[in-house]
Design an enzyme around this catalytic site. Structure first.
Site, mmCIF file in Angstrom:
data_model
loop_
_atom_site.group_PDB
_atom_site.id
_atom_site.type_symbol
_atom_site.label_atom_id
_atom_site.label_comp_id
_atom_site.label_asym_id
_atom_site.label_seq_id
_atom_site.Cartn_x
_atom_site.Cartn_y
_atom_site.Cartn_z
ATOM 1 N N HIS A 77 -3.275 7.394 2.024
ATOM 2 C CA HIS A 77 -3.652 6.067 1.546
ATOM 3 C C HIS A 77 -5.034 5.746 2.103
ATOM 4 C CE1 HIS A 77 -3.919 1.903 0.764
ATOM 5 N NE2 HIS A 77 -3.662 1.520 2.004
ATOM 6 N N CYS A 121 0.818 -1.226 0.000
ATOM 7 C CA CYS A 121 0.000 0.000 0.000
ATOM 8 C C CYS A 121 0.850 1.275 0.000
ATOM 9 C CB CYS A 121 -0.941 0.008 1.197
ATOM 10 S SG CYS A 121 -2.080 -1.390 1.192
ATOM 11 N N ASN A 159 -9.954 -0.038 -0.354
ATOM 12 C CA ASN A 159 -8.497 0.079 -0.295
ATOM 13 C C ASN A 159 -7.924 -0.520 -1.580
ATOM 14 O OD1 ASN A 159 -5.768 -0.218 0.159
ATOM 15 N ND2 ASN A 159 -5.981 -1.041 2.237
HETATM 16 N N1 ACO Z 1 -18.586 -8.557 8.663
HETATM 17 C C1 ACO Z 1 -19.166 -8.831 9.866
HETATM 18 N N2 ACO Z 1 -18.441 -9.138 10.937
HETATM 19 C C2 ACO Z 1 -17.110 -9.182 10.825
HETATM 20 C C3 ACO Z 1 -16.446 -8.918 9.593
HETATM 21 C C4 ACO Z 1 -17.260 -8.598 8.495
HETATM 22 N N3 ACO Z 1 -16.744 -8.295 7.277
HETATM 23 N N4 ACO Z 1 -15.121 -9.041 9.782
HETATM 24 C C5 ACO Z 1 -14.932 -9.357 11.068
HETATM 25 N N5 ACO Z 1 -16.117 -9.457 11.702
HETATM 26 C C6 ACO Z 1 -16.389 -9.786 13.087
HETATM 27 C C7 ACO Z 1 -15.271 -10.568 13.726
HETATM 28 O O1 ACO Z 1 -15.397 -11.929 13.432
HETATM 29 C C8 ACO Z 1 -15.472 -10.238 15.185
HETATM 30 O O2 ACO Z 1 -16.496 -11.047 15.661
HETATM 31 P P1 ACO Z 1 -16.426 -11.645 17.166
HETATM 32 O O3 ACO Z 1 -16.416 -10.450 18.053
HETATM 33 O O4 ACO Z 1 -17.677 -12.453 17.230
HETATM 34 O O5 ACO Z 1 -15.160 -12.440 17.209
HETATM 35 C C9 ACO Z 1 -15.985 -8.800 15.173
HETATM 36 O O6 ACO Z 1 -16.452 -8.573 13.844
HETATM 37 C C10 ACO Z 1 -14.916 -7.795 15.515
HETATM 38 O O7 ACO Z 1 -13.747 -8.093 14.763
HETATM 39 P P2 ACO Z 1 -12.457 -7.220 14.853
HETATM 40 O O8 ACO Z 1 -11.445 -7.733 13.908
HETATM 41 O O9 ACO Z 1 -12.063 -7.045 16.268
HETATM 42 O O10 ACO Z 1 -13.051 -5.823 14.312
HETATM 43 P P3 ACO Z 1 -12.365 -4.421 14.243
HETATM 44 O O11 ACO Z 1 -13.191 -3.426 14.941
HETATM 45 O O12 ACO Z 1 -10.903 -4.457 14.581
HETATM 46 O O13 ACO Z 1 -12.489 -4.093 12.693
HETATM 47 C C11 ACO Z 1 -11.077 -4.026 10.749
HETATM 48 C C12 ACO Z 1 -11.814 -4.898 11.742
HETATM 49 C C13 ACO Z 1 -12.094 -3.192 9.992
HETATM 50 C C14 ACO Z 1 -10.303 -4.914 9.779
HETATM 51 C C15 ACO Z 1 -10.117 -3.105 11.540
HETATM 52 O O14 ACO Z 1 -9.330 -3.833 12.417
HETATM 53 C C16 ACO Z 1 -9.217 -2.342 10.617
HETATM 54 O O15 ACO Z 1 -9.654 -1.458 9.918
HETATM 55 N N6 ACO Z 1 -7.901 -2.611 10.634
HETATM 56 C C17 ACO Z 1 -6.992 -1.999 9.723
HETATM 57 C C18 ACO Z 1 -6.788 -2.932 8.614
HETATM 58 C C19 ACO Z 1 -6.538 -2.289 7.297
HETATM 59 O O16 ACO Z 1 -6.948 -1.179 7.000
HETATM 60 N N7 ACO Z 1 -5.848 -3.022 6.472
HETATM 61 C C20 ACO Z 1 -5.618 -2.606 5.151
HETATM 62 C C21 ACO Z 1 -4.267 -2.894 4.725
HETATM 63 S S1 ACO Z 1 -3.072 -2.052 5.638
HETATM 64 C C22 ACO Z 1 -3.221 -0.524 5.287
HETATM 65 O O17 ACO Z 1 -3.586 -0.209 4.198
HETATM 66 C C23 ACO Z 1 -2.944 0.452 6.330
#
Ligand code: ACO
Length: 325
Positions: A252, A115, A282
């Site tokens: 980004h 990224c 993204n």
């Molecule tokens: N739909 C519904 N539920 C979901 C989904 C989905 N797509 N994905 C995960 N869940 C559930 C999980 O299973 C979990 O359930 P549980 O509590 O029963 O175990 C719950 O949602 C919470 O999951 P978390 O992973 O803790 O959710 P979080 O609030 O951290 O959000 C996310 C996840 C959106 C990926 C967040 O962590 C994030 O934005 N991280 C940054 C990742 C990113 O941007 N990566 C891109 C590449 S790197 C970069 O470009 C910077």
């Protein structure tokens, strides 16, 4: 004292025709529009058509940037393409673009920083230009990231999309001050110890397969906000400019919450943040030039504006770059 500056002479972008909404995704994996919108700010993303390659997207964006800059294509002496999803393991996809543009001179190569790829590629172009190695560079970020996704993994497949963005960067003369047009400063970083937090579980040397994206979302989020804010501070300190001097912040487009937290952390008002994540998702290396071009097309970014770019991605890699358009 006069100094060589790398001036962004034009930009262009391209998004594949097919739009996949959150509701479309909810038919494929166990997710909802509400969950995706609330956690990421993403509403839809573009997905490349079958047979549509990264080089195809890149070529559209490159042609748009060349037209925008008003240059003869033969002026281009360097093509630097940031991508994680090359057409082939080799040759570099940049060389496919080079041939399609009808170029038989100069150098063309790919950069892999996920990224952060476009910020890396633009920094390399700036270094080439200031060293006299290049006079006119075509810098591209292009991805068919959908092809790296595990469409059964709801924690990753909802986040990404396909697209391409490009810039033409030309050597020009400046006074060596912050009033100059061109790239004023750039700062790149990586920390390979954090590989396991965001990676693809395949590759030519390890599995002989392409593999799928794997990610510890929460960890990535935590590191992203801290690293990005630090890289931005570096750009400000290196130039002596303040947050108030920034006209546009083009980050980004990973996640709206990351962008909101970063802007808040550095004290940047939300109206100065260019945000395309809702419609693009993204798009990895394509996201910064796609967002830049969107703000150029709708008249937000104007000649003379101070624009701050930043990115963070797998590796981890991250960086920031300040330019006066
Ligand atoms: N739909 C519904 N539920 C979901 C989904 C989905 N797509 N994905 C995960 N869940 C559930 C999980 O299973 C979990 O359930 P549980 O509590 O029963 O175990 C719950 O949602 C919470 O999951 P978390 O992973 O803790 O959710 P979080 O609030 O951290 O959000 C996310 C996840 C959106 C990926 C967040 O962590 C994030 O934005 N991280 C940054 C990742 C990113 O941007 N990566 C891109 C590449 S790197 C970069 O470009 C910077």
């Amino acid at each position: 004292m006069t100094s060589v500056r790398s001036i962004v002479a034009g930009a262009g972008s391209y998004l594949p025709e097919r739009i996949m909404t959150n509701d479309d995704l909810a038919k494929v994996v166990d997710t909802t529009d509400d969950w995706i919108t609330e956690r990421t700010g993403i509403k839809s993303r573009h997905i490349a058509a079958e047979g549509e390659l990264t080089s195809d997207l890149a070529l559209h964006a490159a042609r748009a940037a060349i037209a925008d800059a008003g240059i003869d294509v033969q002026e281009i002496d360097t093509i630097i393409m940031a991508t994680t999803t090359p057409d082939n393991t080799f040759p570099a996809t940049a060389t496919t673009v080079q041939a399609a543009l009808g170029l038989e001179h100069g150098a063309a190569f790919d950069v892999q920083a996920v990224c952060s790829g476009f910020v890396y590629a633009l920094t390399i172009a700036d270094t080439f230009i200031r060293a006299g190695q290049s006079k006119t560079a075509l810098v591209i970020g292009a991805e068919t990231f959908s092809r790296l996704l595990d469409w059964t993994d709801r924690t990753t497949c909802v986040l990404f999309g396909d697209g391409a963005g490009a810039m033409i960067v030309k050597a020009g003369e400046g006074e060596g001050t912050n009033a100059d047009r061109g790239i004023l400063t750039a700062h790149l970083h990586s920390d390979g110890r954090l590989k396991e937090k965001l990676y693809v579980d395949g590759g030519p040397s390890s599995t002989g397969t392409v593999g799928h994206v794997r990610m510890e979302g929460r960890e990535v989020f935590r590191h992203a906000v801290v690293n990005i804010a630090e890289a931005i501070t570096e750009s400000l300190e290196a130039t002596g400019l303040g947050v108030d001097d920034i006209d546009w912040f083009v980050p980004h487009q990973a996640n709206k919450r990351i962008l909101d937290s970063t802007a808040k952390r550095i004290g940047l008002p939300p109206e100065k943040v260019v945000m395309t994540v809702a419609e693009h998702g993204n798009t990895s290396a394509a996201s910064v030039p796609l967002a830049f071009d969107a703000a150029l097309r709708d008249g937000r970014i104007k000649r003379g504006d101070l624009v701050l770019l930043e990115a963070m991605g797998g590796g981890f890699t991250w960086g920031s770059l300040m330019l006066r358009y």
